[in-house]
Design a protein around this motif. Structure first.
Motif, mmCIF file in Angstrom:
data_model
loop_
_atom_site.group_PDB
_atom_site.id
_atom_site.type_symbol
_atom_site.label_atom_id
_atom_site.label_comp_id
_atom_site.label_asym_id
_atom_site.label_seq_id
_atom_site.Cartn_x
_atom_site.Cartn_y
_atom_site.Cartn_z
ATOM 1 N N ARG A 225 0.865 -1.177 0.000
ATOM 2 C CA ARG A 225 0.000 0.000 0.000
ATOM 3 C C ARG A 225 0.905 1.231 0.000
ATOM 4 N N LEU A 226 0.883 1.967 -1.099
ATOM 5 C CA LEU A 226 1.698 3.175 -1.215
ATOM 6 C C LEU A 226 1.071 4.293 -0.390
ATOM 7 N N LEU A 227 1.876 4.887 0.501
ATOM 8 C CA LEU A 227 1.363 5.926 1.397
ATOM 9 C C LEU A 227 1.783 7.331 1.001
ATOM 10 N N ALA A 228 3.004 7.472 0.481
ATOM 11 C CA ALA A 228 3.500 8.813 0.151
ATOM 12 C C ALA A 228 4.646 8.703 -0.844
ATOM 13 N N TYR A 229 4.771 9.745 -1.650
ATOM 14 C CA TYR A 229 5.837 9.831 -2.643
ATOM 15 C C TYR A 229 6.729 11.006 -2.278
ATOM 16 N N ALA A 230 8.049 10.793 -2.343
ATOM 17 C CA ALA A 230 8.995 11.804 -1.870
ATOM 18 C C ALA A 230 9.509 12.723 -2.965
ATOM 19 N N GLY A 231 8.811 12.818 -4.086
ATOM 20 C CA GLY A 231 9.167 13.761 -5.141
ATOM 21 C C GLY A 231 8.521 15.113 -4.931
ATOM 22 N N ALA A 232 8.850 16.044 -5.821
ATOM 23 C CA ALA A 232 8.316 17.403 -5.704
ATOM 24 C C ALA A 232 6.842 17.470 -6.069
ATOM 25 N N GLU A 233 6.399 16.558 -6.935
ATOM 26 C CA GLU A 233 4.998 16.493 -7.330
ATOM 27 C C GLU A 233 4.624 15.024 -7.538
ATOM 28 N N ASP A 240 -2.596 8.857 -7.624
ATOM 29 C CA ASP A 240 -3.437 8.958 -6.426
ATOM 30 C C ASP A 240 -2.619 8.965 -5.140
ATOM 31 N N VAL A 241 -1.314 8.796 -5.253
ATOM 32 C CA VAL A 241 -0.458 8.777 -4.065
ATOM 33 C C VAL A 241 0.053 10.188 -3.796
ATOM 34 N N PRO A 242 -0.242 10.757 -2.641
ATOM 35 C CA PRO A 242 0.162 12.145 -2.361
ATOM 36 C C PRO A 242 1.655 12.258 -2.088
ATOM 37 N N THR A 243 2.179 13.449 -2.294
ATOM 38 C CA THR A 243 3.550 13.733 -1.899
ATOM 39 C C THR A 243 3.585 14.021 -0.399
ATOM 40 N N PHE A 244 4.780 13.929 0.176
ATOM 41 C CA PHE A 244 4.940 14.282 1.585
ATOM 42 C C PHE A 244 4.517 15.742 1.809
ATOM 43 N N LYS A 245 4.863 16.596 0.856
ATOM 44 C CA LYS A 245 4.532 18.018 1.011
ATOM 45 C C LYS A 245 3.029 18.220 1.072
ATOM 46 N N GLU A 246 2.286 17.497 0.242
ATOM 47 C CA GLU A 246 0.829 17.606 0.276
ATOM 48 C C GLU A 246 0.276 17.181 1.625
ATOM 49 N N LEU A 247 0.975 16.258 2.264
ATOM 50 C CA LEU A 247 0.517 15.741 3.556
ATOM 51 C C LEU A 247 0.997 16.596 4.730
ATOM 52 N N GLY A 248 1.647 17.701 4.408
ATOM 53 C CA GLY A 248 2.046 18.632 5.458
ATOM 54 C C GLY A 248 3.474 18.490 5.939
ATOM 55 N N TYR A 249 4.296 17.718 5.226
ATOM 56 C CA TYR A 249 5.682 17.505 5.643
ATOM 57 C C TYR A 249 6.628 18.150 4.626
#
Length: 326
Positions: A225-233, A240-249
């Motif tokens: 289960r993919l939770l987050a992607y560490a790219g800029a976008e 459908d997998v959010p970036t860390f930045k979108e999640l507030g990090y």
């Protein structure tokens, strides 16, 4: 005097190949050292695509010759560092140069070379095994904080995916994974699939292979289960997998493919090699190669490259030092 990279590249893209950098450079075949065995990893494959693209498009009028040096990476890196700075010797390396130096596995680093250019990069993902019931990054970090050292995170201990995992757990105070040796993507996935590992930091290519089906959609049979992607976008392969930045990090983590030259290499050779890469990135075959391997073309050279390397070193070095003892 350093030749303007903008002027060189603009002239090249316009088809004016007889600009100063390429009028005098290269005078003989370009040698690129890869400090590991042939065919291993995305950066080796990226360099072979660069070799192919340069030859087919006749970008510089000289071929690229690749030399792989097997055995531990520090052996090949040291040989490359000590090569003659004649403007035709280069070496390719990725972010592991920084983890090796920080862990005291090499007594030199990126500042002991002439940084030349970044061609591409691939970014990491964070995944949880579906059996954990964890569905979001916050749930993962909350669990790791409430029950420290119980979630097993597969990694190549002391290497890039280990450093990445530590950086992820550092996003939540008190969060701790239990890191175990599994290797890279290919070594970690069997342990993940078997349930012996619950957390993984797969590269974008690994996430594509292990979490998606042949049709490019999420595979319901996959345990990933993919939770987050560490790219800029968001990545095009898993939109459908959010970036860390979108999640507030405020967090990104990508592995760069860098080309270096020995200290003392002439400026016109450094500018010429970088311009060659810039043109190669415009090639359709290169773009197809990068997309197929879930990589991103990310040209960077000159002062911008030096600043980015310094930024990465400041972020990675203290964590890599911790990883060496964790």
């Amino acid at each position: 005097m350093r030749i303007s990279m903008t002027a060189i590249c603009a002239g090249l893209i316009a088809g004016l190949l007889a600009v100063p950098a390429f009028a005098e450079w290269p005078e003989k075949p370009i040698k690129i050292t890869i400090p590991w065995k042939a065919g291993a990893g995305a950066v080796d494959q990226m360099t072979r695509q660069l070799q192919k693209t340069v030859a087919e498009a006749n970008i510089v009028g000289q071929p690229i010759t690749i030399f792989n040096i097997g055995g531990p990476i520090p052996i090949g890196l040291r040989q490359a560092k000590d090569q003659e700075p004649d403007g035709h010797n280069f070496v390719v390396m990725h972010t592991a140069m920084m983890t090796l130096q920080a862990a005291a596995k090499i007594d030199f680093g990126y500042k002991d070379f002439e940084p030349v250019v970044r061609l591409g990069q691939f970014c990491q993902t964070t995944s949880a095994h579906k059996d954990t019931g964890i569905e979001t990054l916050d749930e993962l970090l909350d669990r790791a904080a409430a029950e420290p050292d119980t979630l097993v995170h597969g990694a190549n201990l002391g290497a890039i995916n280990h450093v990445y995992g530590i950086m992820v757990e550092d996003l939540r105070e008190g969060a701790k994974f239990r890191f175990v040796q599994t290797g890279g993507d290919a070594g970690t996935f069997p342990e993940f699939k078997g349930g012996r590992v619950q957390v993984a930091g797969f590269s974008a290519a690994g996430a594509t292979n292990f979490a998606l089906g042949a049709d490019g959609n999420p595979d319901p049979e996959s345990p990933v289960r993919l939770l987050a992607y560490a790219g800029a976008e968001r990545h095009v392969n898993f939109p459908d997998v959010p970036t860390f930045k979108e999640l507030g990090y405020d967090f990104q983590f990508c592995v760069d493919g860098w080309y270096f030259a020995p200290k003392g290499t002439p400026d016109d050779a450094i500018a010429g090699f970088a311009a060659m890469v810039k043109v190669a990135l415009e090639d359709e075959g290169m773009q197809e190669f990068l997309a197929k391997r879930a990589m991103v073309g990310a040209f960077q050279a000159g002062d911008e490259l030096h600043m980015e390397m310094d930024r990465q070193w400041d972020a990675i070095a203290p964590v890599a030092a911790r990883a060496a003892t964790k």
